[in-house]
Design an enzyme around this catalytic site. Structure first.
Site, PDB file in Angstrom:
ATOM      1  N   ASP A  53       1.121  -0.923   0.177  1.00 18.03           N
ATOM      2  CA  ASP A  53      -0.350  -0.038  -0.159  1.00 18.03           C
ATOM      3  C   ASP A  53       1.046   1.225  -0.172  1.00 18.03           C
ATOM      4  O   ASP A  53       1.834   1.274   1.082  1.00 18.03           O
ATOM      5  CB  ASP A  53      -0.733   0.245   1.105  1.00 18.03           C
ATOM      6  CG  ASP A  53      -2.063  -1.565   1.552  1.00 18.03           C
ATOM      7  OD1 ASP A  53      -1.423  -1.891   0.351  1.00 18.03           O
ATOM      8  OD2 ASP A  53      -2.067  -1.830   1.605  1.00 18.03           O
ATOM      9  N   GLU A 294     -11.623  -1.336   1.027  1.00 20.46           N
ATOM     10  CA  GLU A 294     -10.441  -1.299   1.552  1.00 20.46           C
ATOM     11  C   GLU A 294     -10.203  -0.012   1.542  1.00 20.46           C
ATOM     12  O   GLU A 294     -10.459   0.365   0.063  1.00 20.46           O
ATOM     13  CB  GLU A 294      -9.170  -2.375   1.202  1.00 20.46           C
ATOM     14  CG  GLU A 294      -9.885  -3.785   1.550  1.00 20.46           C
ATOM     15  CD  GLU A 294      -8.221  -4.613   1.552  1.00 20.46           C
ATOM     16  OE1 GLU A 294      -8.205  -4.758   2.983  1.00 20.46           O
ATOM     17  OE2 GLU A 294      -8.061  -4.873   0.453  1.00 20.46           O
TER      18      GLU A 294
HETATM   19  C1  FRU Z   1      -4.321  -3.274   1.222  1.00 23.46           C
HETATM   20  C2  FRU Z   1      -4.579  -3.695   2.414  1.00 23.46           C
HETATM   21  C3  FRU Z   1      -4.804  -2.637   3.772  1.00 23.46           C
HETATM   22  C4  FRU Z   1      -4.654  -2.736   4.824  1.00 23.46           C
HETATM   23  C5  FRU Z   1      -3.205  -3.395   4.624  1.00 23.46           C
HETATM   24  C6  FRU Z   1      -2.094  -4.791   5.179  1.00 23.46           C
HETATM   25  O1  FRU Z   1      -3.883  -4.027   0.248  1.00 23.46           O
HETATM   26  O2  FRU Z   1      -5.176  -4.572   2.808  1.00 23.46           O
HETATM   27  O3  FRU Z   1      -6.516  -3.173   3.769  1.00 23.46           O
HETATM   28  O4  FRU Z   1      -4.515  -1.565   5.802  1.00 23.46           O
HETATM   29  O5  FRU Z   1      -3.451  -3.580   3.563  1.00 23.46           O
HETATM   30  O6  FRU Z   1      -1.784  -4.977   4.850  1.00 23.46           O
END
Ligand code: FRU
Length: 424
Positions: A53, A294
């Site tokens: 992310d 997300e």
């Molecule tokens: C998206 C996600 C987010 C979370 C993170 C965990 O790729 O699932 O929602 O904060 O990655 O690694």
């Protein structure tokens, strides 16, 4: 189970629904909503760490901001373990796939800087070991607050529990680079309440994370989006007429879709600094459609609210499906009603020939969409893959009314600033 009206009351708003009928309109491989193929020949940002992310530094309006000519991104980051016996398989080879799949458990916030909006240089970890109260540092948003370089990093403190937190620090620049100082005191803001937003006790697979604070361009107040699930014991949710929507004959069977209960949450700040928050009913629910919405975020354009959120194929409910990618909804006012972009919600999905090539898309107000490379097939059958853990090529979309169109592709991890702030 309570109806939406009972659960969320009559004020201030009723959540908009992403219905099963909307999702039936999702079609993979429509070229206007499909990310161009990512070559297996991609460069990696670092051989030492995986990144996924990506969170560009921005202001409270969502504008990507450089400081003294330096672009800055934060990333969820985990060490690569090519020499760790734990990740060496029985043939003596590095099992990068397993290492990559385990990354969420050791995610930490790192930052990178650049003069060109690409070719990122690793700055380091944002918080020293021991500062964050939990094991995992999950996604959020770094906000440049002022010309003094103060930065509020909102993120998710996970395991144990999942708490939306923030930590304040400062960005400092020199001719040679950027450093992050401070980030020493983490302030818990809120957790799921079990009344509007599902708790871990109600569902061990609950989601509550990914804060995205913003100032509403119309009422000027400070709000925050986040990912949640609709409150209630796992399995107790009802997928009724409203959640199903207007489906053709033969599409009334909802199977076990009551287990998929994603929502986009919203909270409003009671103070100017964003230290005191009140959760409000979700803006959007996907009960019976999908279990994860997300990293929700906004683009404010043409007087409208464009709400984007990422989702997966594997989190869709029985009888509906779609690609991994970013989905979007539009409304004329903050509290909706929201309608799915392109009829279905799909804005930018992976091509079916490379279903896991990218994820965690972030649509910026200039129409550029950044994401990371997950895995790309290296042979025809798709059984051999190359793991990414690095920035994907940036894609540009055009947002027009209730439609979006893929129009261009740029270099890997190209995140140019929309404005530059000269620090005092
Ligand atoms: C998206 C996600 C987010 C979370 C993170 C965990 O790729 O699932 O929602 O904060 O990655 O690694």
């Amino acid at each position: 189970m309570k109806s939406n009206t009972e659960k969320f009351g009559k004020t201030p708003h009723q959540p908009s629904l992403w219905t099963r009928a909307d999702a039936l309109k999702v079609h993979a491989d429509d070229p206007t909503t499909t990310q161009p193929l990512v070559s297996a020949n991609f460069p990696v940002l670092s051989n030492e760490v995986f990144i996924w992310d990506t969170m560009p530094l921005r202001d409270m309006g969502g504008n990507i901001t450089s400081v003294d000519g330096w672009s800055v991104i934060f990333t969820l980051t985990a060490d690569r373990h090519p020499n760790d016996p734990q990740y060496i398989d029985e043939n003596g080879n590095y099992d990068i796939t397993r290492d990559w799949n385990d990354r969420h458990g050791r995610a930490k916030m790192y930052y990178w800087f650049s003069r060109t909006g690409k070719d990122w240089k690793l700055g380091g970890r944002v918080m020293a070991e021991g500062v964050s109260p939990t094991v995992r540092e999950w996604a959020g948003t770094p906000i440049l607050l002022n010309e003094q370089g103060e930065v509020d990093l909102y993120y998710t403190a996970v395991t144990p529990g999942a708490t939306i937190v923030k930590v304040r620090g400062r960005v400092v620049t020199t001719e040679h680079g950027v450093s992050m100082v401070g980030f020493e005191k983490v302030k818990p803001l809120f957790e799921a309440d079990g009344k509007m937003y599902q708790t871990e006790a109600q569902n061990p697979f609950w989601g509550f994370r990914d804060p995205w604070p913003f100032r509403d361009p119309n009422d000027g107040k400070l709000y925050m989006l986040f990912e949640g699930n609709v409150a209630g014991e796992r399995g107790s949710h009802k997928v009724g007429k409203a959640e199903i929507g207007d489906v053709p004959p033969g599409y009334e069977d909802v199977g076990n879709s009551r287990f998929q209960t994603a929502c986009v949450g919203i909270a409003v700040a009671r103070d100017e600094d964003g230290d005191d928050w009140e959760m409000l009913p979700p803006l959007l629910t996907a009960v019976g459609v999908n279990d994860q919405t997300e990293r929700p975020h906004f683009v404010f354009q043409d007087g409208k609210y464009y709400l984007f959120t990422i989702s997966h194929t594997f989190t869709y409910a029985d009888g509906v499906t779609g690609p991994d990618g970013v989905y979007g909804f539009v409304a004329d006012s903050l509290f909706g009603p929201y309608v799915p972009l392109n009829g279905s919600g799909l804005v930018l999905g992976n091509p079916s020939s490379q279903p896991f090539q990218t994820y965690s898309h972030c649509v910026m107000p200039n129409g550029l969409v950044t994401s990371f490379i997950d895995s790309v097939p290296t042979d025809e059958s798709g059984t051999q893959i190359r793991i990414g853990g690095t920035e994907a090529p940036t894609v540009e979309i055009k947002i027009k009314g209730q439609q979006t169109f893929v129009v261009a592709e740029y270099d890997y991890g190209y995140i140019p600033p929309m404005l530059d702030v000269t620090l005092k």
